[in-house]
Design a protein around this motif. Structure first.
Motif, PDB file in Angstrom:
ATOM      1  N   ASN A  86      37.481  42.100  34.067  1.00 32.47           N
ATOM      2  CA  ASN A  86      36.924  43.171  34.890  1.00 32.47           C
ATOM      3  C   ASN A  86      37.922  43.695  35.926  1.00 32.47           C
ATOM      4  O   ASN A  86      37.533  44.310  36.920  1.00 32.47           O
ATOM      5  CB  ASN A  86      35.648  42.679  35.585  1.00 32.47           C
ATOM      6  CG  ASN A  86      34.509  42.544  34.593  1.00 32.47           C
ATOM      7  OD1 ASN A  86      33.875  43.536  34.231  1.00 32.47           O
ATOM      8  ND2 ASN A  86      34.276  41.321  34.115  1.00 32.47           N
ATOM      9  N   ASN A  87      39.210  43.409  35.670  1.00 34.56           N
ATOM     10  CA  ASN A  87      40.279  43.918  36.547  1.00 34.56           C
ATOM     11  C   ASN A  87      40.119  43.522  38.011  1.00 34.56           C
ATOM     12  O   ASN A  87      40.550  44.222  38.912  1.00 34.56           O
ATOM     13  CB  ASN A  87      40.361  45.444  36.463  1.00 34.56           C
ATOM     14  CG  ASN A  87      40.726  45.875  35.056  1.00 34.56           C
ATOM     15  OD1 ASN A  87      41.651  45.322  34.464  1.00 34.56           O
ATOM     16  ND2 ASN A  87      39.980  46.825  34.519  1.00 34.56           N
ATOM     17  N   ALA A  88      39.494  42.374  38.224  1.00 33.25           N
ATOM     18  CA  ALA A  88      39.306  41.934  39.604  1.00 33.25           C
ATOM     19  C   ALA A  88      40.234  40.773  39.947  1.00 33.25           C
ATOM     20  O   ALA A  88      40.225  40.279  41.068  1.00 33.25           O
ATOM     21  CB  ALA A  88      37.853  41.522  39.831  1.00 33.25           C
ATOM     22  N   ALA A  89      41.026  40.327  38.965  1.00 29.13           N
ATOM     23  CA  ALA A  89      41.937  39.219  39.219  1.00 29.13           C
ATOM     24  C   ALA A  89      42.953  39.186  38.101  1.00 29.13           C
ATOM     25  O   ALA A  89      42.791  39.846  37.077  1.00 29.13           O
ATOM     26  CB  ALA A  89      41.186  37.885  39.271  1.00 29.13           C
ATOM     27  N   ARG A  90      43.988  38.414  38.303  1.00 28.23           N
ATOM     28  CA  ARG A  90      44.975  38.199  37.269  1.00 28.23           C
ATOM     29  C   ARG A  90      45.078  36.693  37.062  1.00 28.23           C
ATOM     30  O   ARG A  90      45.427  35.958  37.989  1.00 28.23           O
ATOM     31  CB  ARG A  90      46.318  38.772  37.748  1.00 28.23           C
ATOM     32  CG  ARG A  90      47.496  38.434  36.932  1.00 28.23           C
ATOM     33  CD  ARG A  90      47.677  39.418  35.779  1.00 28.23           C
ATOM     34  NE  ARG A  90      48.817  38.981  34.995  1.00 28.23           N
ATOM     35  CZ  ARG A  90      50.084  39.261  35.299  1.00 28.23           C
ATOM     36  NH1 ARG A  90      50.349  40.061  36.317  1.00 28.23           N
ATOM     37  NH2 ARG A  90      51.062  38.774  34.585  1.00 28.23           N
TER      38      ARG A  90
END
Lengths: 354, 354, 354, 354
Positions: free
Chosen positions: D189-193
């Protein structure tokens, strides 16, 4: 994005003083090293071998596994040697001039061992830098190795080396003036990104010596400053992660001369002349360069060498192709033309080149 | 035993130039930082706040989360503040004098964030070192934090700061002469182990400026050299893992004065006087110290301050107890007596102290 | 004495999943790399070249400077190649089996570039370790290089490799059981100092897979565990600063077999058999080893290879001389005798060796 | 762009075994430490003080400067204490439960000293991680400190601690299953890597123990695996540079319970229940979680504690606000509803909560 502080390696041993070869064993042992091999450059064992070997043997916690007279920088010769050293060795000591230091540095690098650098002449910053100059595929090539773990410089030895080595060292130091200026020029032209801290160290390394009072370039105080400056130059490159803070257009001209000439002069001699030339082209601190190279006797020394202006002319044309990825003053045609013009018109250059 | 090369942290951003406050945002963004808080020292927002804030806001990839006027170095006040900053912050910027830099540096340290140091006066090497001076249990205490990630010094700002700050900076720089000498003295007496590379950097930092020609101490070229020297002093301490390369008996005298006096003078002012005194006791490069502090106008400035020789006498007696674990010149009774004698007999000291 | 926390390098890219070769470009670009060269092992370009090359070319911020079909681990061939790659390259990618990975890893090391390891079979932990096996002075030699910067393993590729590679990988993993036991044995005999954290990681690496339920050794879940375990083994060596956590007497027997046999088997196959043998000698977890190698079909696979007990007998005798500085179980004569006895008496060994 | 390999700190001392408190002095001395202070948690000196103190005093190269019974994690109390320890100390030892370890870890951090962690119960991964839980501005707050330099765990001590601490440790370990799943969910969800290597270690840490055969959770072999797993969890966070590999929605629920309840249960107890709940919501490995928590007796233990489902309901609603910057399963409303539904409908949860 995670921002990372900049982390660098610096030598753990650094000893610069007179008559300290007899302490080599103590310095090495104190740093936690137990079993060393020593490489001597040509003719070096006769001069200093006894002193260094006995200083190591005197230490109970330190063993001397093997000594070699070997300074072959041809990679085909160096590699088999590198992998035939005793497997118990935990450090490699190199004693002598540029060739044996490069040899020992690379052997240490290939074996993942600390390297202890003991220059007997300091004609350039190789004794304190991570780079090596080797012969690969038949050509002199700069390759990456690792920072010396230790630097031990006996000033009494340096003082007694032929004076050309001292002039070469001074020529290499003064080159930081044109090199740093080239680096900022590249940044303004979006061809590089200057590391300001590396640039600052490079500048300090040259400023502290060019402004220093001295009566004789072989006096201990002056030689110590020279050695310290060359060391800082090595560190500046380590910080930058490239040779840029220490090597600009003046170095490219010297590298070009190496290609052209059958018998090139010492690196720092060529570099020193090229620095004066380029500082005139850059219109940057050329008075300072001129004064320093004049006062120290560098120009007078060069005048005895019979170097040819013609060779410099050719070298100027080839210089940009040595490092096509860079964009120094010499990469600009107008500057090359100006440089060639100065070879003809500048009084000092006229006097020292034939 | 595995021998480890020495590894140190150095600033990733280092910008020293005139009129660069408006580039702060660019420097910070370029280093990969996204969301900052800014702390201003007393009176600093009025002077430079607008310029810095708008330079940050102009950057699309950079957010300014919060600004504070806060420079309380009392730990009871600092801690709650440190842990109430926005959790999204990825760097802490401090702008102003020593107090706000220490405050911001410690807030950054406690939050494991990079610290960007923007001194508006450079009266000592605090802006470039890992240490902090805080008030703990009611007493001024030196504590460990981390090296600044960035150092940004606008020389136009430094130039316009009251001249006492420049004199203080010069006093702090010249102290490396006595400090390094003390360190080697400790080594000879088996009370310390000198890191030669750190000592070399500390010496270079002072030598490059004391030998520099200048016409005016507020000219840009000179101020840049001063800022660079103070930065190198900070790095030397980082390499040494202690303050020894930058702080010897002269600093102990200054710390003692801080205890004795109701209104101590600027750190570097006190340190500079004590450096002159100790260089005489050490009989080491006192002519150089005298010439530098004389030529720059440092002594003349001190003469206007009404400082009392008597306070120095007391400070000399207390100095060794400030750092009982060290063994500098001032830790030897005969040297303390000699120092007190010099307070009475030395012409310059007589003139500048009352 | 200054105590230093232990600092190690770990891969920055680590991707282990099915059908991810087409993402290679994304992984590499995302890590900040701009210009790569790619080396393919023999026959590898035909199989996977297209997919990898186009995944790199699809990325706008990533250039493919050059591709090579080159996996010559003879140092005389490798060195000239290493120094003829494009100077602009900022990373080296290796794709294939052990030989090309060692080749690419060493080329990266000599050029001080990050290495990205893309194994197409995982028959040992070489894809994730800092070591290289090269041919130097005519002999297979283990040399130091650097940890991979990236590890990318496509499980669909691993699954379709000949099953012998999987058995070899399993043999290499299970060897941590005897290797760690040997290491503690050396410590008890004052011949080594165990790094407990490295030992723990090595044990975890094997325990997590030998206790794992699975229906088929080629199922994705199992293969991922195998790859992760081999990776952890590489890291354990990095932490230890030596191969000891991953390589004990069982590895010495395999190295000895390499010397004796004209056509040695895969490294992990030999190591797996030797691990079972040595676990019996050590009387340590041999039931676990036996069960794991039995259940996975490792023993059945070995039985098809026609390996000779006689070769193992000779290898046992030579094994201690491979690493004379170590002191594992096989360095003790009684244990060598016991091992040779077991070759004759143990039922399983009798069945799988001829 | 210069790509940097990932570099992390790991403990230099790691000893996990039975009856090793009497060796503490040897471990510490061997690591090069000379002068320590020791902090004991409440009631700990009576139990283990004698053994540890005499093991330190027995070492000739090691001094015990001071011992304290002090485990106050309120920052106002901790700070003055931190800065009043003897300035000669070169390491801080903490012995006891979570509170004294956090206290000693922070005192070490503020003084830039190595911290040696000697847990007498291992109810969570705090003994092996860089984080601290302190009371700041009246609230329990997670703050950054540094990785322990040493970890010494006496399994005989752990075995004899009340069994609730073991259950808490197991609950903390099993949480890696839901935490890592949450982390990958955030990445999608593109909230972390996700750092794959950290994720791999976190998974290995839990997998090696949940698949392990044992007859009793207090047997040495099992406890060692538990301690090793908690240690690896600490390392995984260090690699990730955040708590994400070890802490997801299940930890947020536990933190929320800490806010709601007057007397929260042990951290790992709450976390274990929340892990089971979230694994059901995630539909990820819930059978494994259920089997492990069932077989070990964790659920039965929880059933005796009188914990209320109602508190969990409230905690679920608050959980996302604990870390508003993250995006775990619990940050999605539908998942919170599903979790609350499961509190009512799931048989096991019904049985263990009231």
């Amino acid at each position: 994005m995670k921002t990372a502080i900049h982390r660098i390696d610096i030598p753990a041993i650094m000893e610069v003083n007179s008559n300290i070869l007899e302490n080599v064993g103590s310095y090495v042992e104190r740093a936690g090293i137990s079993r060393v091999i020593v490489l001597f450059g040509e003719g070096i064992r006769e001069l200093f071998g006894e002193k260094i070997i006995s200083s190591i043997k005197n230490k109970t916690a330190l063993s001397l596994l093997e000594t070699y007279d070997f300074d072959d920088i041809t990679i085909e010769k160096l590699i088999p040697h590198a992998f035939s050293i005793p497997s118990k060795a935990d450090a490699v000591v190199g004693v002598g001039g540029g060739k044996v230091l490069d040899t020992a540095k690379y052997i240490a690098f290939l074996n993942n061992l600390p390297f202890i650098s003991i220059p007997t002449s300091t004609s350039n910053d190789g004794f304190s830098s991570s780079g090596c100059s080797l012969v690969i595929n038949g050509k002199r090539t700069s390759v990456h190795a690792a920072m010396p773990f230790g630097i031990i410089v006996d000033l009494a030895v340096i003082k007694n080396a032929p004076v050309k080595f001292i002039y070469s060292g001074l020529g290499d130091i003064v080159s930081k003036i044109s090199a740093v200026f080239d680096w900022y020029f590249e940044e303004r032209n979006n061809a590089a990104r200057v590391d300001d801290f590396a640039a600052m160290l490079a500048k300090k390394s040259v400023n502290s010596i060019v402004r220093m009072p001295y009566t004789n370039i072989t006096e201990q105080f002056f030689l110590k400053e020279m050695v310290d400056s060359l060391t800082m130059s090595g560190i500046a490159m380590e910080i930058a992660g490239s040779s840029s803070p220490a090597s600009g257009s003046e170095h490219l001209i010297s590298h070009a001369l190496d290609k052209i000439l059958d018998k090139p002069q010492l690196h720092g001699i060529q570099v020193g002349i090229a620095t004066y030339l380029m500082s005139l082209v850059q219109q940057h601190r050329f008075e300072r360069v001129e004064k320093f190279l004049g006062d120290t006797g560098f120009f007078d020394h060069v005048a005895t060498l019979g170097m040819k202006a013609e060779a410099f002319e050719k070298a100027i044309d080839i210089a940009p192709s040595i490092k096509p990825n860079r964009y120094t003053f010499i990469h600009v045609e107008a500057n090359r033309n100006r440089a060639k013009e100065l070879l003809r018109s500048n009084e000092i250059l006229n006097k020292i080149l034939t």
